[in-house]
Design a protein around this motif. Sequence first.
Motif, short mmCIF file in Angstrom:
data_model
loop_
_atom_site.label_atom_id
_atom_site.label_comp_id
_atom_site.label_asym_id
_atom_site.label_seq_id
_atom_site.Cartn_x
_atom_site.Cartn_y
_atom_site.Cartn_z
N ILE A 10 4.38 9.04 -11.41
CA ILE A 10 3.64 9.12 -10.16
C ILE A 10 4.59 8.78 -9.02
O ILE A 10 5.13 7.67 -8.97
CB ILE A 10 2.44 8.14 -10.17
CG1 ILE A 10 1.49 8.52 -11.31
CG2 ILE A 10 1.72 8.17 -8.83
CD1 ILE A 10 0.30 7.57 -11.44
N LEU A 11 4.81 9.74 -8.15
CA LEU A 11 5.68 9.51 -7.01
C LEU A 11 4.85 9.12 -5.80
O LEU A 11 3.85 9.77 -5.49
CB LEU A 11 6.51 10.76 -6.71
CG LEU A 11 7.66 10.95 -7.69
CD1 LEU A 11 7.88 12.42 -7.99
CD2 LEU A 11 8.92 10.30 -7.13
N VAL A 12 5.27 8.08 -5.13
CA VAL A 12 4.51 7.58 -3.98
C VAL A 12 5.44 7.36 -2.80
O VAL A 12 6.66 7.32 -2.93
CB VAL A 12 3.83 6.24 -4.32
CG1 VAL A 12 2.84 6.42 -5.47
CG2 VAL A 12 4.86 5.17 -4.65
N LYS A 13 4.84 7.24 -1.63
CA LYS A 13 5.61 6.84 -0.46
C LYS A 13 4.84 5.73 0.25
O LYS A 13 3.63 5.57 0.02
CB LYS A 13 5.81 8.03 0.49
CG LYS A 13 4.52 8.54 1.12
CD LYS A 13 4.80 9.56 2.21
CE LYS A 13 3.50 9.94 2.92
NZ LYS A 13 3.67 11.05 3.86
N ASP A 14 5.53 4.98 1.11
CA ASP A 14 4.88 3.93 1.87
C ASP A 14 3.72 4.50 2.66
O ASP A 14 3.81 5.60 3.20
CB ASP A 14 5.85 3.30 2.88
CG ASP A 14 6.89 2.45 2.18
OD1 ASP A 14 6.84 2.40 0.93
OD2 ASP A 14 7.72 1.88 2.86
N PRO A 56 0.84 -1.20 0.00
CA PRO A 56 0.00 0.00 0.00
C PRO A 56 0.87 1.26 0.00
O PRO A 56 1.76 1.37 0.83
CB PRO A 56 -0.78 -0.10 1.32
CG PRO A 56 -0.51 -1.47 1.87
CD PRO A 56 0.77 -1.93 1.28
N VAL A 57 0.62 2.14 -0.95
CA VAL A 57 1.39 3.38 -1.03
C VAL A 57 0.45 4.56 -1.18
O VAL A 57 -0.73 4.39 -1.52
CB VAL A 57 2.38 3.37 -2.21
CG1 VAL A 57 3.48 2.34 -2.01
CG2 VAL A 57 1.64 3.12 -3.52
N GLU A 58 1.01 5.72 -0.93
CA GLU A 58 0.22 6.94 -1.02
C GLU A 58 0.86 7.87 -2.05
O GLU A 58 2.08 8.04 -2.05
CB GLU A 58 0.22 7.62 0.37
CG GLU A 58 -0.58 8.90 0.43
CD GLU A 58 -0.45 9.54 1.81
OE1 GLU A 58 -0.63 10.76 1.91
OE2 GLU A 58 -0.16 8.82 2.79
N VAL A 59 0.04 8.45 -2.91
CA VAL A 59 0.56 9.35 -3.95
C VAL A 59 1.00 10.65 -3.29
O VAL A 59 0.24 11.26 -2.54
CB VAL A 59 -0.51 9.64 -5.01
CG1 VAL A 59 0.01 10.64 -6.04
CG2 VAL A 59 -0.92 8.35 -5.70
N VAL A 60 2.25 11.06 -3.55
CA VAL A 60 2.74 12.29 -2.94
C VAL A 60 3.12 13.35 -3.96
O VAL A 60 3.26 14.51 -3.62
CB VAL A 60 3.96 12.04 -2.02
CG1 VAL A 60 3.53 11.31 -0.77
CG2 VAL A 60 5.05 11.29 -2.75
N GLN A 61 3.29 12.96 -5.20
CA GLN A 61 3.79 13.93 -6.17
C GLN A 61 3.57 13.40 -7.58
O GLN A 61 3.60 12.19 -7.80
CB GLN A 61 5.30 14.14 -5.92
CG GLN A 61 5.87 15.39 -6.55
CD GLN A 61 7.38 15.48 -6.28
OE1 GLN A 61 7.90 14.83 -5.38
NE2 GLN A 61 8.06 16.28 -7.09
N ILE A 62 3.38 14.30 -8.52
CA ILE A 62 3.29 13.90 -9.92
C ILE A 62 4.50 14.49 -10.63
O ILE A 62 4.77 15.69 -10.51
CB ILE A 62 1.98 14.42 -10.58
CG1 ILE A 62 0.77 13.99 -9.75
CG2 ILE A 62 1.87 13.91 -12.01
CD1 ILE A 62 0.60 12.52 -9.56
N GLY A 63 5.25 13.63 -11.33
CA GLY A 63 6.49 14.09 -11.95
C GLY A 63 6.24 15.16 -13.01
O GLY A 63 6.63 16.31 -12.85
N ASP A 64 5.60 14.77 -14.06
CA ASP A 64 5.28 15.66 -15.18
C ASP A 64 3.94 16.34 -14.85
O ASP A 64 2.93 15.69 -14.65
CB ASP A 64 5.18 14.79 -16.43
CG ASP A 64 4.73 15.56 -17.65
OD1 ASP A 64 4.75 14.98 -18.74
OD2 ASP A 64 4.34 16.76 -17.52
N GLN A 65 3.97 17.67 -14.79
CA GLN A 65 2.77 18.37 -14.35
C GLN A 65 1.88 18.86 -15.51
O GLN A 65 1.06 19.76 -15.34
CB GLN A 65 3.16 19.56 -13.46
CG GLN A 65 3.89 19.16 -12.18
CD GLN A 65 2.93 18.64 -11.12
OE1 GLN A 65 1.76 18.98 -11.12
NE2 GLN A 65 3.42 17.81 -10.21
N SER A 66 2.07 18.31 -16.69
CA SER A 66 1.28 18.77 -17.85
C SER A 66 -0.21 18.54 -17.66
O SER A 66 -0.63 17.67 -16.91
CB SER A 66 1.73 18.03 -19.11
OG SER A 66 1.22 16.72 -19.07
#
Lengths: 222, 222
Positions: A216-220, A156-166
């Motif tokens: 899609i950047l995620v963290k635990d 299970p991970v949580e989305v923390v950031q989107i790389g390409d912001q287009s």
Amino acid sequence: MLLNLSHTEENYIKAIYHLEQDGKPVSTNDLSELLKTAAASVTDMLKKLKQKKMVHYKAYYGCNLTEAGRKGALMIIRRHRLWEYFLSKKLGFSWDEVHDIAEELEHVGSTSLIDKLDAFLGYPRFDPHGDPIPDEKGHIVQQQNKLLSEIPLHLPVEVVQIGDQSAHILELLSDKNIRIGTLLEVRKRFTYDQSLEIKTGSKSITQISKELSQNILVKDHE
Amino acid sequence: MLLNLSHTEENYIKAIYHLEQDGKPVSTNDLSELLKTAAASVTDMLKKLKQKKMVHYKAYYGCNLTEAGRKGALMIIRRHRLWEYFLSKKLGFSWDEVHDIAEELEHVGSTSLIDKLDAFLGYPRFDPHGDPIPDEKGHIVQQQNKLLSEIPLHLPVEVVQIGDQSAHILELLSDKNIRIGTLLEVRKRFTYDQSLEIKTGSKSITQISKELSQNILVKDHE
DNA sequence: ATAAAAATTTAGACAAATCTAAAAAATATA
DNA sequence: TATATTTTTTAGATTTGTCTAAATTTTTAT
């Protein structure tokens, strides 16, 4: 034992390491709960670890690892995570089965064993849970956000950031109901095109292309 | 622990297994010496193992493993030898370094761990010392003579039999001063033609072709 | 600020595995 | 067979890591 610590002592300093956020002292009670051991027993052990110069300890105050204690804890974590990696990548255990076995293997205390295992595995930097593996000197990279494309199955991970912001990517994400804070779990990874099948939130399943998963950047999730 | 035995108890039944030749009882003293533990301590432990139905024990008589004890011992030996194989073949330890590390690893008691390790290694039947590895049911092949072509490097062995008894082979062997009872050690194995460089007796070094090495039967020289 | 609640430590005990010294049993010897 | 020697067991302690119950200190709340 290179550290001259019993298995039990090793478990204590590992637990203290995990509880030690910023510089605040770790309480007897928190250790007692984490280790499932009576508080009185923890007190006894802290006195012994103080004698061995593994912790700073003052009655009614709490404890912190000494430099030696921190080094020791990192070595135990190194062993634990390398074994987890081995169990998962070489023996084919799933990521949720490896912890308990590694908990036992981590106390086998030959330095050359661990260094050779590290080499055999190709010096991996993250274990199957995405946690960083300390190197032979005890250096550990800061826990960092990872690409969804590199996340193991069923974690299970949580989305923390989107790389390409287009706008294009955001449109796609919005359509899939994915935003910062969304909980995800990779269900399948298709070798053919490296596309993923993921579960978002509690129910819906959706497909994600390789390109998207690399943005899609995620963290635990704790 | 699948066997409900402590590390120490496991070491005792393994020791009893090794001392138990034919059906004769194993004496307290022999165990005491092998385990480097006072005879009084051995007596205490034998009483406990009797309670756990791992051994038959009668005061002043000695002990023997029960069927459960034998099964347990074989499982520990299985773990030990599989780890030795792993350490030697995968991590690159030499055959004389693996024993002590395996001595620790053998007590990590997850059955699925060992069975997966076995599969990962390709179900090897002999450890780096040439000793047979029990299978998952505890079956063990009788210790048998092996071909010199399959002997690990630096393991002292004794020639016990020549496969092809032709005069040609005997001429060659006689020229190299090799006969039944000769002590050998493989020093190098050349990948190109699988020829061997061996040390015979105390000094002389000689070369042996693949064909010849496949006709020399040897056994471990304790 | 003081009493009540929570956290921590002390005191005393226990189980596992070990030890040494002394007693008992088995074996060897004269 | 009687005695000496060896082997094994019993008795009593020790260490490690744990426990519960009671005492003490710290924190919280009135």
